[in-house]
Enzyme design. Structure first.
Site, PDB file in Angstrom:
ATOM      1  NE  ARG A  30      -4.830   0.235  12.987  1.00 51.37           N
ATOM      2  CZ  ARG A  30      -4.180   0.343  11.845  1.00 51.37           C
ATOM      3  NH1 ARG A  30      -2.851   0.403  11.849  1.00 51.37           N
ATOM      4  NH2 ARG A  30      -4.833   0.388  10.701  1.00 51.37           N
ATOM      5  CE  LYS A  80      -2.997   0.560   3.491  1.00 51.28           C
ATOM      6  NZ  LYS A  80      -2.827   1.813   4.252  1.00 51.28           N
ATOM      7  CB  SER A  81       3.840   2.276   1.966  1.00 48.96           C
ATOM      8  OG  SER A  81       3.283   2.241   3.248  1.00 48.96           O
ATOM      9  CE  LYS A 104      -0.016   4.362  12.922  1.00 46.74           C
ATOM     10  NZ  LYS A 104       0.756   5.080  11.896  1.00 46.74           N
ATOM     11  CG  ASP A 127       0.585   0.108   9.542  1.00 45.59           C
ATOM     12  OD1 ASP A 127       0.176   0.957  10.352  1.00 45.59           O
ATOM     13  OD2 ASP A 127       0.982   0.393   8.396  1.00 45.59           O
ATOM     14  NE  ARG A 141       6.226   6.608   0.681  1.00 52.29           N
ATOM     15  CZ  ARG A 141       5.363   6.393   1.691  1.00 52.29           C
ATOM     16  NH1 ARG A 141       4.281   5.673   1.494  1.00 52.29           N
ATOM     17  NH2 ARG A 141       5.571   6.922   2.884  1.00 52.29           N
ATOM     18  NE  ARG A 187      -5.430   8.313  11.063  1.00 47.87           N
ATOM     19  CZ  ARG A 187      -4.729   7.525  10.271  1.00 47.87           C
ATOM     20  NH1 ARG A 187      -5.293   6.963   9.230  1.00 47.87           N
ATOM     21  NH2 ARG A 187      -3.463   7.295  10.517  1.00 47.87           N
TER      22      ARG A 187
END
Ligand code: S3P
Length: 450
Positions: free
Chosen positions: A358, A28-29, A354, A327, A33, A129
């Site tokens: 969490r 995902k990261s 997050k 994560d 990008r 957030r």
């Protein structure tokens, strides 16, 4: 309440062993990008293995709104025709980043040093957030922000007309903040310097270098110093996105706790700034082996094999490891419930900001399943009940958080009684094929009525 349509209640129950090959989606990261940097390069960036989860699709849509051409060719295959550094157009409408903190914070960085304005929003989770951690350093470049109380979305960013470069010591261990500053630095003249006391995931640095930016990193007594020379011309790239270690964590951990299991997860990214969970699991005595270690597209990659581990021991997870597994604490806390003895996780207060808090989400859900938990602001302790020891028989609240939903469903594959989650919908943000993939390994998942 779901931000993704009607809630999808789901139940996991014990069955036979999990076995087979788990081809988890792209990272995902790295997917976010790849789209962003492609949009800021001049020419055609080709991407394969892109995660087609909702978070990344929202980023693709946002890049179109800022003027890039983004085309979907086929499964995981995308092409981005970028507008160049400083070439973003002003979006005509609000940018909705859905559930994605990475999406909104990195995009804010990308546009903050261009003379345009953009208004950002997201789902109920994202609107709760904090954005101040990004808008504070963006203000140093000359950008202004107008949001709700506490620096919450919806928020308008007015980009700096004459940006100045910045030297910024990141006050929290956050790759999102580091990346937002570096991305803003791309369109500022001169050198932008970011210092992080604890090393966080370095995909931005690696990928910017790949796109031809001048970016260096060295360690100093202050921490890791990253220096970026502004206003480069980014050259389009061909990017093969590795599979996501944070998604791999779910089939891997499920295999460790379900008796008789043997699962292979091929081609997962093993960047050291992401691999803390696997070190931790090995310290607990998990049967994990790395096969076929190699490098793909500037990132280390391996095939990971996980087998049922009936004698895992609780450990103290060193706080300095937190950024490399930030994560993964939710699913680690599930494994901890099936280990012997206490697992102590310290230095984890970032988990509270997050997609959900969490620590609270896992603590309340695990307690409902019969586990004993201790916590304070920065610490999370799970008392293990041994292999097969977690009673289960409860419904956990997913709180619009994909990793909470997947963690409890994995727990339910090994607990004595089934475990349900109130809404598995958010799983689509990062791991849209979770349900069929886990079922193909032998898991028993059922969509249930609320
Ligand atoms: C991410 C950084 C981490 C992580 C998130 C993805 C990124 O957040 O939790 O899922 O891609 O940069 P922080 O940098 O806020 O810790």
């Amino acid at each position: 309440m779901s931000g993704h349509g009607d809630p999808i209640p789901m139940t996991a129950r014990k069955g036979g062993p999990l076995s087979g090959v788990a081809e988890v989606p792209g990272d995902k990261s790295i997917s976010h990008r790849a789209l962003l940097f492609g949009a800021m390069a001049v020419g055609e960036t080709r991407i394969t293995g892109l995660l087609e989860g909702q978070d990344v699709l929202d980023t693709a849509k946002a890049m179109r709104a800022f003027g890039a051409e983004v085309s979907h060719l086929g499964h995981g295959e995308w092409v981005v025709n970028g507008v160049g550094v400083g070439g973003f157009a002003e979006p005509q409408d609000v940018i909705d980043c859905g559930n994605s903190g990475t999406g909104v914070r990195l995009i804010m960085g990308c546009m903050a040093t261009s003379p345009i304005s953009a208004t950002f929003t997201g789902d109920a989770s994202l609107r709760g957030r904090p954005m101040g951690r990004v808008t504070d350093p963006l203000a140093l470049f000359g950008a202004r922000s107008y949001g709700r109380q506490g620096g919450r979305l919806p928020m308008t960013i007015v980009g700096a007309e004459n940006p100045v470069p910045v030297r910024y010591v990141v006050p929290v261990p956050s790759a999102q903040v580091k990346s937002a500053v570096l991305l803003a630095g791309l369109n500022a003249p001169g050198q932008t310097v970011v210092i992080e006391k604890e090393a966080t995931r370095d995909h931005t640095e690696r990928m910017l270098a790949g796109f031809g930016a001048e970016i260096t990193t060295h360690d100093s007594p202050e921490g890791r110093v990253i220096t970026l020379t502004g206003q480069p011309e980014l050259k389009p790239q061909t990017i093969a996105v590795p599979r996501d270690p944070s998604s791999a964590a779910f089939p891997v951990c499920a295999a460790l706790i379900v008796p008789g299991s043997d699962v292979l997860v091929p081609g997962i990214g093993l960047n050291p700034t992401r691999a803390g969970l696997f070190t931790t699991l090995q310290e607990m005595g998990a049967e994990l082996t790395f096969e076929n270690l190699r490098e793909e597209g500037g990132e280390p990659v391996a095939d990971l094999r996980a087998r049922f581990s009936d004698n895992m021991q609780g450990i103290e997870v060193p706080p300095e490891r937190a950024p490399s597994m930030i994560d993964e604490y939710p699913i680690l806390s599930v494994v901890a419930a099936f280990a012997n003895g206490k697992t102590v996780m310290r230095g984890v207060k970032e988990l509270r900001v997050k997609e959900s808090d969490r620590i609270d989400a896992m603590a309340r859900g695990l307690e409902a399943c019969g586990a004993t938990i201790e916590e304070d602001e920065d610490t999370f302790i799970v008392r293990g009940m041994g292999a097969g020891g977690l009673p289960g028989g409860a419904t956990a609240q997913a709180r619009l958080d994909h990793r909470i939903a997947m963690s409890f469903l994995c727990a339910g594959m090994a607990s004595q009684q089934p475990i349900s989650v109130d809404d598995a919908g958010p799983i689509a943000t990062s791991f849209p094929i979770f349900e069929p993939l886990m079922e193909s390994l032998g898991a028993h998942l059922a969509r249930t009525k609320s």
